[in-house]
Design a protein around this motif. Sequence first.
Motif, PDB file in Angstrom:
ATOM      1  N   GLY A 179      -7.294  -0.893  -4.480  1.00 37.12           N
ATOM      2  CA  GLY A 179      -8.342  -0.593  -3.512  1.00 37.12           C
ATOM      3  C   GLY A 179      -7.998   0.723  -2.843  1.00 37.12           C
ATOM      4  O   GLY A 179      -6.830   0.983  -2.527  1.00 37.12           O
TER       5      GLY A 179
ATOM      6  N   SER B 213       0.825  -1.208   0.000  1.00 40.64           N
ATOM      7  CA  SER B 213       0.000   0.000   0.000  1.00 40.64           C
ATOM      8  C   SER B 213       0.856   1.254   0.000  1.00 40.64           C
ATOM      9  O   SER B 213       2.053   1.210   0.300  1.00 40.64           O
TER      10      SER B 213
ATOM     11  N   THR C 250      -4.125   0.439  -1.982  1.00 43.31           N
ATOM     12  CA  THR C 250      -3.511  -0.881  -1.907  1.00 43.31           C
ATOM     13  C   THR C 250      -3.601  -1.569  -3.263  1.00 43.31           C
ATOM     14  O   THR C 250      -4.652  -1.552  -3.907  1.00 43.31           O
TER      15      THR C 250
ATOM     16  N   ASN D  26      -8.983   3.161   0.332  1.00 46.85           N
ATOM     17  CA  ASN D  26      -9.669   3.330   1.599  1.00 46.85           C
ATOM     18  C   ASN D  26      -9.542   4.793   1.991  1.00 46.85           C
ATOM     19  O   ASN D  26      -8.442   5.285   2.237  1.00 46.85           O
TER      20      ASN D  26
ATOM     21  N   ASP E  39      -5.275   9.772   6.117  1.00 47.28           N
ATOM     22  CA  ASP E  39      -6.437   8.888   6.130  1.00 47.28           C
ATOM     23  C   ASP E  39      -6.828   8.292   4.787  1.00 47.28           C
ATOM     24  O   ASP E  39      -7.939   7.817   4.615  1.00 47.28           O
ATOM     25  N   VAL E  40      -5.923   8.305   3.810  1.00 44.49           N
ATOM     26  CA  VAL E  40      -6.203   7.670   2.521  1.00 44.49           C
ATOM     27  C   VAL E  40      -5.138   6.616   2.270  1.00 44.49           C
ATOM     28  O   VAL E  40      -3.942   6.902   2.305  1.00 44.49           O
ATOM     29  N   THR E  41      -5.576   5.377   2.026  1.00 40.48           N
ATOM     30  CA  THR E  41      -4.666   4.277   1.742  1.00 40.48           C
ATOM     31  C   THR E  41      -5.028   3.665   0.400  1.00 40.48           C
ATOM     32  O   THR E  41      -6.191   3.364   0.144  1.00 40.48           O
TER      33      THR E  41
ATOM     34  N   ARG F 247     -15.502   9.132   3.797  1.00 31.25           N
ATOM     35  CA  ARG F 247     -16.588   9.493   2.880  1.00 31.25           C
ATOM     36  C   ARG F 247     -16.486  10.933   2.394  1.00 31.25           C
ATOM     37  O   ARG F 247     -16.992  11.275   1.338  1.00 31.25           O
TER      38      ARG F 247
END
Length: 78
Positions: free
Chosen positions: A33, A11, A21, A35, A17-19, A38
Amino acid sequence: MLVLSRRVGESIVIGEDVTVTVLDVRGDVVRVGINAPRSVTVHREELLRELEETNRAAASASEDAVASLAARLSKRPD
């Protein structure tokens, strides 16, 4: 532009706060992906570009319609 090499399962973290992968690699297709909260909007670039073009076309058509209506109204007898 930052360029990184990642393997499946690895990743990168953007901000706090944004990952992102790497899920799968098949030939020249990479599945990722994302994450993110919202509150962070995530769009595929080609869809965002298409939406912008559609909005521009709709706005242009609206301007033409308004100009046409204004011309008709100015010719209308009182």
